[in-house]
Design a protein around this motif. Structure first.
Motif, PDB file in Angstrom:
ATOM      1  N   LEU A  92       0.822  -1.203   0.000  1.00 39.48           N
ATOM      2  CA  LEU A  92       0.000   0.000   0.000  1.00 39.48           C
ATOM      3  C   LEU A  92       0.859   1.257   0.000  1.00 39.48           C
ATOM      4  CD1 LEU A  92      -2.564  -0.978   2.777  1.00 39.48           C
ATOM      5  CD2 LEU A  92      -2.952  -1.010   0.319  1.00 39.48           C
ATOM      6  N   LEU A  93       0.354   2.265  -0.690  1.00 40.41           N
ATOM      7  CA  LEU A  93       0.884   3.612  -0.586  1.00 40.41           C
ATOM      8  C   LEU A  93      -0.105   4.385   0.282  1.00 40.41           C
ATOM      9  CD1 LEU A  93       2.576   6.124  -1.341  1.00 40.41           C
ATOM     10  CD2 LEU A  93       1.123   6.348  -3.348  1.00 40.41           C
ATOM     11  N   LEU A  94       0.379   4.919   1.379  1.00 41.84           N
ATOM     12  CA  LEU A  94      -0.437   5.709   2.286  1.00 41.84           C
ATOM     13  C   LEU A  94      -0.012   7.161   2.147  1.00 41.84           C
ATOM     14  CD1 LEU A  94       0.131   3.494   5.454  1.00 41.84           C
ATOM     15  CD2 LEU A  94      -1.693   3.254   3.777  1.00 41.84           C
ATOM     16  N   GLN A  95      -0.980   8.038   1.894  1.00 42.18           N
ATOM     17  CA  GLN A  95      -0.643   9.455   1.814  1.00 42.18           C
ATOM     18  C   GLN A  95      -1.817  10.296   2.277  1.00 42.18           C
ATOM     19  OE1 GLN A  95       0.378   9.918  -2.307  1.00 42.18           O
ATOM     20  NE2 GLN A  95      -1.667  10.588  -2.872  1.00 42.18           N
ATOM     21  N   ARG A  96      -1.504  11.498   2.721  1.00 43.32           N
ATOM     22  CA  ARG A  96      -2.531  12.420   3.182  1.00 43.32           C
ATOM     23  C   ARG A  96      -2.802  13.444   2.094  1.00 43.32           C
ATOM     24  NH1 ARG A  96      -2.502  16.062   8.668  1.00 43.32           N
ATOM     25  NH2 ARG A  96      -4.445  17.138   8.232  1.00 43.32           N
ATOM     26  N   ILE A 102      -5.368   8.505   2.045  1.00 45.07           N
ATOM     27  CA  ILE A 102      -5.652   7.742   0.836  1.00 45.07           C
ATOM     28  C   ILE A 102      -4.802   6.478   0.886  1.00 45.07           C
ATOM     29  CG2 ILE A 102      -5.549   7.720  -1.679  1.00 45.07           C
ATOM     30  CD1 ILE A 102      -5.776  10.781  -1.554  1.00 45.07           C
ATOM     31  N   LEU A 103      -5.435   5.336   0.704  1.00 44.82           N
ATOM     32  CA  LEU A 103      -4.728   4.056   0.637  1.00 44.82           C
ATOM     33  C   LEU A 103      -4.794   3.560  -0.800  1.00 44.82           C
ATOM     34  CD1 LEU A 103      -6.307   4.106   3.590  1.00 44.82           C
ATOM     35  CD2 LEU A 103      -5.176   1.913   3.754  1.00 44.82           C
ATOM     36  N   LEU A 104      -3.651   3.433  -1.428  1.00 49.73           N
ATOM     37  CA  LEU A 104      -3.582   2.954  -2.814  1.00 49.73           C
ATOM     38  C   LEU A 104      -2.804   1.653  -2.856  1.00 49.73           C
ATOM     39  CD1 LEU A 104      -2.663   6.340  -4.512  1.00 49.73           C
ATOM     40  CD2 LEU A 104      -4.901   5.251  -4.465  1.00 49.73           C
TER      41      LEU A 104
END
Length: 107
Positions: A92-96, A102-104
């Protein structure tokens, strides 16, 4: 002679135990992985950064109100942009973005 038979029986028993122990596979700790995901999400939410991580999860639910795993009792209330259920090994890529996490999925 009887003493040698006893020694031989003990050696065979120990060898069998060691062989069966060597064939066991460690089971993943799904709860530790769910806690690590929640920790990473909280760090991203507080810092505004981004994290790419690989997690081995079971029954983790991502909803608009946060992340939870009822099996483990893990619950984190942070606003998220997407809703999904996570099972198995996921990267997962976690970003704000705009105050939401946002979880991608990454391949």
């Amino acid at each position: 002679m009887e003493r040698w038979l006893v020694y031989l029986a003990v050696v065979v028993a120990v060898a069998a135990a060691l062989y069966s122990a060597s064939r066991l596979k460690l089971q993943p700790d799904y709860c530790a992985e769910a806690r690590r995901l929640a920790s990473d999400v909280l760090a991203v939410y507080q810092s505004g950064g981004r994290v790419v991580g690989e997690y081995n999860l079971r029954s983790v639910v991502v909803s608009a109100s946060g992340i939870s795993c009822s099996d483990c009792g893990v619950s984190l209330s942070v606003p998220t942009a997407n809703s999904t259920a996570l099972n198995g090994r996921v990267r997962l890529l976690l970003q704000r973005s705009e105050g939401k996490i946002i979880l991608l999925r990454r391949e």
